[in-house]
Write a protein that holds these residues in place. Structure first.
Motif, short mmCIF file in Angstrom:
data_model
loop_
_atom_site.label_atom_id
_atom_site.label_comp_id
_atom_site.label_asym_id
_atom_site.label_seq_id
_atom_site.Cartn_x
_atom_site.Cartn_y
_atom_site.Cartn_z
N ILE A 1 0.87 -1.17 0.00
CA ILE A 1 0.00 0.00 0.00
C ILE A 1 0.91 1.23 0.00
O ILE A 1 1.57 1.51 1.01
CB ILE A 1 -0.91 0.04 1.25
CG1 ILE A 1 -1.64 -1.29 1.47
CG2 ILE A 1 -1.87 1.21 1.16
CD1 ILE A 1 -2.75 -1.61 0.51
N GLY B 1 1.04 4.10 13.47
CA GLY B 1 0.59 3.43 12.25
C GLY B 1 -0.75 2.76 12.47
O GLY B 1 -1.35 2.85 13.56
N GLY B 2 -1.22 2.08 11.43
CA GLY B 2 -2.52 1.42 11.50
C GLY B 2 -2.54 0.30 12.53
O GLY B 2 -3.56 0.08 13.21
N SER B 3 -1.43 -0.42 12.65
CA SER B 3 -1.40 -1.53 13.60
C SER B 3 -1.69 -1.04 15.02
O SER B 3 -2.47 -1.66 15.75
CB SER B 3 -0.03 -2.22 13.57
OG SER B 3 0.30 -2.65 12.28
N HIS C 1 -5.87 -8.17 7.51
CA HIS C 1 -4.45 -7.86 7.69
C HIS C 1 -3.92 -8.55 8.95
O HIS C 1 -4.63 -8.62 9.96
CB HIS C 1 -4.28 -6.35 7.82
CG HIS C 1 -2.86 -5.88 7.69
ND1 HIS C 1 -2.00 -5.83 8.76
CD2 HIS C 1 -2.16 -5.46 6.61
CE1 HIS C 1 -0.82 -5.38 8.34
NE2 HIS C 1 -0.89 -5.14 7.05
N SER D 1 -2.05 -7.61 11.16
CA SER D 1 -1.92 -6.75 12.33
C SER D 1 -3.10 -6.93 13.29
O SER D 1 -2.99 -6.59 14.48
CB SER D 1 -1.83 -5.28 11.91
OG SER D 1 -2.98 -4.90 11.19
N THR E 1 -5.51 -5.67 2.19
CA THR E 1 -4.20 -5.46 1.57
C THR E 1 -3.99 -6.41 0.39
O THR E 1 -3.38 -6.04 -0.61
CB THR E 1 -3.10 -5.65 2.62
OG1 THR E 1 -3.44 -4.84 3.75
CG2 THR E 1 -1.74 -5.23 2.11
N ASP F 1 -11.19 -1.78 9.82
CA ASP F 1 -9.80 -1.51 9.45
C ASP F 1 -9.79 -0.77 8.12
O ASP F 1 -9.89 -1.38 7.06
CB ASP F 1 -9.01 -2.82 9.36
CG ASP F 1 -7.56 -2.57 8.94
OD1 ASP F 1 -7.17 -1.39 8.78
OD2 ASP F 1 -6.82 -3.55 8.78
N TYR G 1 -5.97 0.92 4.65
CA TYR G 1 -5.77 1.18 3.22
C TYR G 1 -6.89 2.05 2.66
O TYR G 1 -6.63 3.08 2.03
CB TYR G 1 -5.66 -0.14 2.43
CG TYR G 1 -6.09 -0.01 0.99
CD1 TYR G 1 -5.51 0.96 0.17
CD2 TYR G 1 -7.09 -0.81 0.45
CE1 TYR G 1 -5.92 1.12 -1.14
CE2 TYR G 1 -7.50 -0.66 -0.86
CZ TYR G 1 -6.92 0.32 -1.65
OH TYR G 1 -7.33 0.48 -2.94
N ASP H 1 -4.92 5.24 8.13
CA ASP H 1 -3.47 5.36 8.02
C ASP H 1 -3.14 6.59 7.18
O ASP H 1 -3.00 6.49 5.96
CB ASP H 1 -2.87 4.10 7.37
CG ASP H 1 -1.92 3.37 8.30
OD1 ASP H 1 -1.53 3.96 9.33
OD2 ASP H 1 -1.56 2.22 8.00
N HIS I 1 -0.43 7.74 6.70
CA HIS I 1 0.78 7.49 5.90
C HIS I 1 0.51 6.59 4.70
O HIS I 1 1.44 6.22 3.99
CB HIS I 1 1.96 7.01 6.75
CG HIS I 1 1.81 5.69 7.45
ND1 HIS I 1 2.53 5.40 8.58
CD2 HIS I 1 1.06 4.60 7.21
CE1 HIS I 1 2.23 4.16 8.98
NE2 HIS I 1 1.34 3.67 8.17
N LYS I 2 -0.75 6.26 4.47
CA LYS I 2 -1.12 5.63 3.20
C LYS I 2 -2.08 6.58 2.46
O LYS I 2 -1.66 7.32 1.61
CB LYS I 2 -1.79 4.28 3.45
CG LYS I 2 -0.82 3.23 3.99
CD LYS I 2 -1.55 1.95 4.38
CE LYS I 2 -0.58 0.92 4.94
NZ LYS I 2 -1.30 -0.21 5.55
C1 PLP Z 1 -1.04 -1.30 6.17
C2 PLP Z 1 -2.23 -1.95 6.72
C3 PLP Z 1 -2.32 -2.23 8.09
C4 PLP Z 1 -1.19 -2.00 9.04
O1 PLP Z 1 -0.91 -0.63 9.15
P1 PLP Z 1 0.55 -0.12 9.53
O2 PLP Z 1 0.43 1.35 9.36
O3 PLP Z 1 1.50 -0.75 8.55
O4 PLP Z 1 0.83 -0.53 10.93
C5 PLP Z 1 -3.49 -2.76 8.56
N1 PLP Z 1 -4.52 -3.04 7.73
C6 PLP Z 1 -4.46 -2.79 6.41
C7 PLP Z 1 -5.64 -3.11 5.55
C8 PLP Z 1 -3.31 -2.23 5.86
O5 PLP Z 1 -3.25 -1.98 4.55
#
Ligand code: PLP
Length: 504
Positions: A105, A164-166, A197, A199, A254, A279, A282, A308, A310-311
């Protein structure tokens, strides 16, 4: 004096004359020199991203071992270090900020965020507690508030910027656990799709929900969670004496970009008294664009939402975000104090203490990079960029989907699609190998990086358009390079209907 900054402008007498060892402050001139030198490198780097190879040499295990080093007793000059970083080490990586990065992503890394980081790091104010930097913390609260509005969450929602997303998902699971399980954690069960994901399971484990209490539900032919199977699993677990408490759905996976039936799950969770976490790491920011909201209907009803920046908001790595519908629930799991701390605010709803909404006390100032980026661009421009990425993905998928030999396993639900290569008489193994070869050959041409995944029992090539730097030009290149390489691979395999490698 400290060691010379610049090999050019400093002399070794600087080092010998160091009589004040404990003084770590640089002079104004030195700070400017370091800043200017760094800026020159950074700007050159960014402006040459399109011509940098999409992946540097990353198979460098032996080389990396040569970099092992003890902490230096004496300082060294800055310029040679910059040179090493920009000429030697940074190029040995995937060019994740580049316009041709269509793997995993992407995000890109907006420049204003880098400037914001420089400001936050040079001013180094304490933003864990509202009182210690009220105006700055307010900016962070504003940025969270904007995201809350874009996602159409109510004003009573709370939020947190994370790394981050996690970590956003981790905090969401804590909220759900605290509300629904209290101290009786072990019977609690989480439901999520088999495509979720990783995470989520990791966060669950961190939150005390063991892997045997995370039930993965099978997906439909579009890789979306089967809600009928979910309901059946929940009923069966209840009959077995367990305590289903949380459903984690995906607003864009993802692997294939699948959006779970968010509305159906929202209804089910409301009816059954379960927490619904979405979640959206993305896909969440597509909801910023009113015309795209129908793709994510129900997202706005989640109890909590991972995003996120950063995405989907194009920031550099390091910023996730969490929204929790019941803001008090987020504060409840994080409220803590000590004798050395200022008194808790009388009206916690009206002043946002980041440290009372998340695990960190001392922390960076992640809000500034979001706030400054939105200020400088304006929301309209960010929305336009987000929606352009979907348009580009739709066009790319349509053109690639029409190539002979390509099977589109997952058409874009947002801006990600996945496909494989086959020809009459080919076996699954041959198709998997050919699809892998396709990815490698496209990457080796240096302009486009796609990554793969295994889903639905086969290897898929995937294209994720999300970097703000990816524009029409890269999509044209992507389609062209895929078309060329598909043709070459098929020529090797068809005609005789079986692999026919020419002897050299
Ligand atoms: C990237 C992603 C995560 C994890 O996020 P991080 O910012 O890498 O910790 C969780 N779920 C999805 C769908 C993602 O694309």
């Amino acid at each position: 004096m400290r060691p010379p900054l610049m090999t050019m402008s400093s002399t070794s007498t600087d080092v010998q004359g160091d009589t004040d060892l404990a003084n770590l402050e640089y002079s104004a001139d030195e700070m400017r020199q370091m800043g200017d030198a760094t800026l020159a490198r950074a700007v050159e780097h960014i402006t040459s991203l399109a011509s940098q190879p999409v992946s540097g040499e990353v198979d460098v295990d032996t080389y990396c071992r040569t970099l092992l080093e003890p902490a230096p007793e004496k300082g060294s000059a800055f310029e040679p270090i910059l040179e090493q970083l920009f000429r030697e080490w940074i190029p040995k990586s995937l060019t994740t900020p580049g316009p041709g990065f269509l793997g995993y992503i992407p995000g890109g890394g907006l420049y204003p965020a880098a400037i914001a980081d420089f400001i936050q790091n040079t001013t180094n104010r304490y933003t864990g507690i509202w009182r210690s930097a009220p105006a700055l913390v307010q900016l962070e609260a504003n940025a969270l508030g904007w995201i809350r509005e874009w996602m159409q969450f109510p004003e009573s929602a709370g939020g947190l910027f994370t790394t981050g997303g996690s970590m956003a998902t981790f905090n969401a699971i804590l909220c759900a656990r605290e509300k629904h399980l209290g101290a009786d954690i072990r019977p609690g069960v989480i439901y999520t799709s088999a495509q979720v994901h990783h995470s989520v399971a990791k966060s669950a484990n961190l939150a005390g929900i063991m892997p045997d209490r995370v039930h993965r539900i099978e997906v439909d032919e579009q890789f979306r969670m089967r809600t009928d199977l979910m309901a059946r699993a929940i009923e069966a677990d209840r009959r077995a004496g367990l305590n289903p408490f949380l459903v984690v759905s995906s607003a864009g996976t993802t692997n294939t970009g699948a959006v779970d039936p968010l509305e159906v799950i929202a209804n089910y969770c409301a009816q059954e008294g379960l927490w619904h976490h979405v979640d959206g790491a993305y896909g969440g920011f597509f909801y910023m664009c009113p015309q795209l909201r129908p793709l994510l209907t129900g997202l706005e009803r989640a109890d909590s939402l991972t995003l996120d920046p950063h995405k989907g908001l194009f920031l550099p790595y390091g910023t996730g975000a969490l929204l929790v519908r019941d803001g008090a629930a987020l504060r409840r799991v994080h409220t803590a104090t000590g004798d050395y701390m200022p008194a808790m605010p009388d009206d916690p709803d009206n002043c946002y203490d980041p440290s009372q909404h998340g695990p960190d006390l001392s922390r960076g100032f992640p809000g500034l990079r979001v706030w400054l980026s939105v200020q400088l661009y304006g929301t309209e421009k960010l929305r336009a960029a987000v929606s352009e990425k979907r348009e580009l993905a739709l066009k790319a998928a349509s053109r690639i989907g029409h190539l002979p030999g390509i099977v589109m396993d997952a058409p874009p639900q947002l801006s990600l699609f996945a496909f494989h290569l086959e020809w009459p008489g080919s076996t699954l193994d041959e198709q998997n190998v050919a699809t892998t070869v396709l990815l490698d050959r496209v990457r080796d041409r240096g302009k486009i990086l796609m990554t793969g995944c295994t889903a639905g029992g086969r290897f898929l090539a995937r294209v994720c358009v999300l970097s703000f730097r990816t524009r029409q030009e890269q999509i044209d290149t992507c389609v062209q390079h895929v078309a060329d390489e598909v043709k070459r691979i098929l020529a090797d395999h068809t005609g005789s209907g079986r692999p026919s490698r020419q002897p050299d």
